[in-house]
Design a protein around this motif. Structure first.
Motif, PDB file in Angstrom:
ATOM      1  N   LYS A  16       0.818  -1.168  -0.054  1.00 28.48           N
ATOM      2  CA  LYS A  16      -0.036  -0.052  -0.026  1.00 28.48           C
ATOM      3  C   LYS A  16       0.874   1.352   0.116  1.00 28.48           C
ATOM      4  CE  LYS A  16      -4.400  -1.932   0.270  1.00 28.48           C
ATOM      5  NZ  LYS A  16      -5.410  -1.705  -0.561  1.00 28.48           N
ATOM      6  N   LEU A  17       1.856   1.118   0.780  1.00 23.12           N
ATOM      7  CA  LEU A  17       2.823   2.296   0.735  1.00 23.12           C
ATOM      8  C   LEU A  17       3.496   2.855  -0.215  1.00 23.12           C
ATOM      9  CD1 LEU A  17       3.938   4.658   2.533  1.00 23.12           C
ATOM     10  CD2 LEU A  17       5.864   3.045   3.304  1.00 23.12           C
ATOM     11  N   ARG A  18       3.969   1.499  -1.037  1.00 20.04           N
ATOM     12  CA  ARG A  18       4.526   1.737  -2.485  1.00 20.04           C
ATOM     13  C   ARG A  18       3.607   2.287  -3.335  1.00 20.04           C
ATOM     14  NH1 ARG A  18       7.475  -3.135  -0.795  1.00 20.04           N
ATOM     15  NH2 ARG A  18       5.794  -4.425  -1.788  1.00 20.04           N
ATOM     16  N   GLU A  19       2.324   1.773  -3.235  1.00 21.31           N
ATOM     17  CA  GLU A  19       1.488   2.382  -4.217  1.00 21.31           C
ATOM     18  C   GLU A  19       0.901   3.823  -4.048  1.00 21.31           C
ATOM     19  OE1 GLU A  19      -3.586   1.641  -5.005  1.00 21.31           O
ATOM     20  OE2 GLU A  19      -2.446   0.143  -4.032  1.00 21.31           O
ATOM     21  N   MET A  20       0.864   4.353  -2.841  1.00 15.91           N
ATOM     22  CA  MET A  20       0.738   5.679  -2.228  1.00 15.91           C
ATOM     23  C   MET A  20       1.939   6.531  -2.962  1.00 15.91           C
ATOM     24  SD  MET A  20      -0.600   5.141   1.605  1.00 15.91           S
ATOM     25  CE  MET A  20      -0.669   6.728   1.835  1.00 15.91           C
ATOM     26  N   LYS A  21       3.053   6.043  -2.779  1.00 15.02           N
ATOM     27  CA  LYS A  21       4.024   6.606  -3.418  1.00 15.02           C
ATOM     28  C   LYS A  21       4.234   6.747  -4.844  1.00 15.02           C
ATOM     29  CE  LYS A  21       7.325   6.138   0.547  1.00 15.02           C
ATOM     30  NZ  LYS A  21       8.681   5.532   1.055  1.00 15.02           N
ATOM     31  N   ASP A  22       3.900   5.775  -5.388  1.00 15.25           N
ATOM     32  CA  ASP A  22       3.828   5.804  -6.960  1.00 15.25           C
ATOM     33  C   ASP A  22       2.697   6.812  -7.385  1.00 15.25           C
ATOM     34  OD1 ASP A  22       5.688   3.977  -7.224  1.00 15.25           O
ATOM     35  OD2 ASP A  22       4.196   2.151  -7.390  1.00 15.25           O
ATOM     36  N   GLU A  23       1.653   6.808  -6.618  1.00 15.66           N
ATOM     37  CA  GLU A  23       0.398   7.868  -6.831  1.00 15.66           C
ATOM     38  C   GLU A  23       1.013   9.120  -6.758  1.00 15.66           C
ATOM     39  OE1 GLU A  23      -2.334   7.391  -8.226  1.00 15.66           O
ATOM     40  OE2 GLU A  23      -3.024   5.340  -8.116  1.00 15.66           O
ATOM     41  N   TYR A  24       1.664   9.301  -5.695  1.00 14.27           N
ATOM     42  CA  TYR A  24       2.195  10.571  -5.462  1.00 14.27           C
ATOM     43  C   TYR A  24       3.197  11.127  -6.390  1.00 14.27           C
ATOM     44  CZ  TYR A  24       4.742  14.472  -3.084  1.00 14.27           C
ATOM     45  OH  TYR A  24       5.306  15.714  -2.789  1.00 14.27           O
ATOM     46  N   ARG A  25       3.937  10.236  -7.002  1.00 13.41           N
ATOM     47  CA  ARG A  25       4.984  10.601  -8.158  1.00 13.41           C
ATOM     48  C   ARG A  25       4.219  11.118  -9.304  1.00 13.41           C
ATOM     49  NH1 ARG A  25       8.535   6.731  -5.616  1.00 13.41           N
ATOM     50  NH2 ARG A  25       7.401   5.018  -7.012  1.00 13.41           N
ATOM     51  N   ASP A  26       3.535  10.462  -9.624  1.00 12.57           N
ATOM     52  CA  ASP A  26       2.427  10.574 -10.987  1.00 12.57           C
ATOM     53  C   ASP A  26       1.502  11.850 -10.626  1.00 12.57           C
ATOM     54  OD1 ASP A  26       3.100   8.043 -12.019  1.00 12.57           O
ATOM     55  OD2 ASP A  26       1.175   6.932 -11.414  1.00 12.57           O
ATOM     56  N   MET A  27       0.991  12.134  -9.575  1.00 15.28           N
ATOM     57  CA  MET A  27       0.319  13.270  -9.392  1.00 15.28           C
ATOM     58  C   MET A  27       1.182  14.343  -9.448  1.00 15.28           C
ATOM     59  SD  MET A  27      -2.814  12.468  -9.410  1.00 15.28           S
ATOM     60  CE  MET A  27      -3.394  14.063  -9.328  1.00 15.28           C
ATOM     61  N   ASN A  28       2.410  14.218  -8.676  1.00 15.40           N
ATOM     62  CA  ASN A  28       3.213  15.459  -8.958  1.00 15.40           C
ATOM     63  C   ASN A  28       3.658  15.850 -10.396  1.00 15.40           C
ATOM     64  OD1 ASN A  28       4.898  17.299  -7.381  1.00 15.40           O
ATOM     65  ND2 ASN A  28       6.624  16.098  -7.281  1.00 15.40           N
ATOM     66  N   MET A  29       3.965  14.867 -11.044  1.00 19.54           N
ATOM     67  CA  MET A  29       4.204  15.199 -12.490  1.00 19.54           C
ATOM     68  C   MET A  29       2.844  15.796 -13.210  1.00 19.54           C
ATOM     69  SD  MET A  29       6.391  11.512 -13.698  1.00 19.54           S
ATOM     70  CE  MET A  29       6.395  12.163 -15.346  1.00 19.54           C
ATOM     71  N   LYS A  30       1.843  15.402 -12.971  1.00 19.63           N
ATOM     72  CA  LYS A  30       0.724  15.788 -13.560  1.00 19.63           C
ATOM     73  C   LYS A  30       0.357  17.042 -12.922  1.00 19.63           C
ATOM     74  CE  LYS A  30      -4.012  14.562 -14.460  1.00 19.63           C
ATOM     75  NZ  LYS A  30      -5.164  13.715 -14.526  1.00 19.63           N
ATOM     76  N   LYS A  31       0.790  17.545 -11.803  1.00 18.12           N
ATOM     77  CA  LYS A  31       0.471  18.840 -11.298  1.00 18.12           C
ATOM     78  C   LYS A  31       1.266  19.821 -11.903  1.00 18.12           C
ATOM     79  CE  LYS A  31       3.375  20.538  -8.468  1.00 18.12           C
ATOM     80  NZ  LYS A  31       4.442  20.877  -7.534  1.00 18.12           N
ATOM     81  N   ASP A  32       2.430  19.653 -12.418  1.00 16.09           N
ATOM     82  CA  ASP A  32       3.402  20.516 -13.293  1.00 16.09           C
ATOM     83  C   ASP A  32       2.601  20.750 -14.590  1.00 16.09           C
ATOM     84  OD1 ASP A  32       5.255  20.714 -11.159  1.00 16.09           O
ATOM     85  OD2 ASP A  32       6.331  19.123 -12.236  1.00 16.09           O
ATOM     86  N   SER A  33       2.051  19.591 -15.253  1.00  9.62           N
ATOM     87  CA  SER A  33       1.268  19.815 -16.429  1.00  9.62           C
ATOM     88  C   SER A  33       0.254  20.569 -16.395  1.00  9.62           C
ATOM     89  CB  SER A  33       1.294  18.264 -16.867  1.00  9.62           C
ATOM     90  OG  SER A  33       0.184  18.585 -18.067  1.00  9.62           O
ATOM     91  N   LEU A  34      -0.604  20.220 -15.309  1.00  9.52           N
ATOM     92  CA  LEU A  34      -1.876  21.133 -15.038  1.00  9.52           C
ATOM     93  C   LEU A  34      -1.691  22.592 -14.513  1.00  9.52           C
ATOM     94  CD1 LEU A  34      -4.077  18.475 -12.955  1.00  9.52           C
ATOM     95  CD2 LEU A  34      -4.479  19.438 -15.498  1.00  9.52           C
TER      96      LEU A  34
END
Length: 224
Positions: free
Chosen positions: A122-140
């Motif tokens: 679960k923790l790995r999944e959360m960190k993966d989600e965070y990285r994805d969202m961080n990248m998407k944040k810059d795009s948005l």
């Protein structure tokens, strides 16, 4: 603890993109979402650390119980070798008590180990989600700034085309055209007046010549 996943699904959904059409500042909202994610990840990391510590404690207790069972069995064997059957029986009875504890502890440790792996996943999944969202944040954020720039340009063009600079230029152009028309009209009027004055002056001049001519004729006739 895992309310994070609900929030991640909300952020990943169309609600995130629709923020660009709301009064909220997408950049600030995205930063806040990521801060919330970081907080949840920190909480889960602490929970995982506690779970791993609990798993290690159960493993140690299960190992100690297993060692005690083996030890009691060896002690029972030595008691029999020494001819003390009663002692051997009592040692075996104590060993059987520890067997139950060992089995229970091993079962608890197995369940704890399973839970530890689940939490780590679960923790790995959360960190993966965070990285994805961080990248998407810059795009948005970039899309938001582009949208603001386009809105500003369109607003400026609309202002120019309506009551702004273009409207002012059009009014000034009309004013200059009126001034030019007035100047042309005054010039034409002046030309008309000048022509009339010239004709009258010519008429006066012609009358004078006629008078002189008449006077000369009269003088000539008188000399005959």
């Amino acid at each position: 603890m895992f309310r994070f996943f609900n929030r991640v699904r909300t952020v990943v959904s169309s609600e995130l993109n629709s923020m660009l059409n709301k009064a909220e500042d997408p950049g600030k909202m995205l930063d806040q979402y990521l801060l919330d994610m970081e907080k949840d990840i920190s909480e889960v990391e602490a929970a995982v650390a506690k779970q791993i510590a609990n798993e290690k404690m159960l493993k140690k207790q299960a190992d100690e119980a297993a060692e005690l069972v083996s030890k009691r069995e060896e002690q029972a064997m030595r008691a029999l070798e020494s001819g003390d059957e009663d002692l051997a029986r009592r040692v075996l009875e104590d060993k059987n008590k520890h067997v139950g504890q060992r089995d229970a502890l091993q079962e608890s440790h197995a369940e704890s180990a399973r839970l530890s792996e689940e939490l780590k996943d679960k923790l790995r999944e959360m960190k993966d989600e965070y990285r994805d969202m961080n990248m998407k944040k810059d795009s948005l954020k970039a899309r938001s700034e582009s949208a603001k720039a386009r809105a500003k340009v369109n607003e400026s063009l609309s202002s120019i085309g309506n009551s702004g600079a273009r409207g002012g230029f059009n009014r000034m152009e009309e004013k200059v055209m009126r001034q030019e028309a007035e100047a042309d009209a005054k010039g034409e009027l002046r030309s008309a007046n000048k022509s009339l004055d010239d004709e009258l002056a010519a008429l006066d001049k012609s009358s004078g010549v006629d008078d002189e001519l008449a006077a000369l004729k009269a003088k000539l006739n008188s000399n005959k």
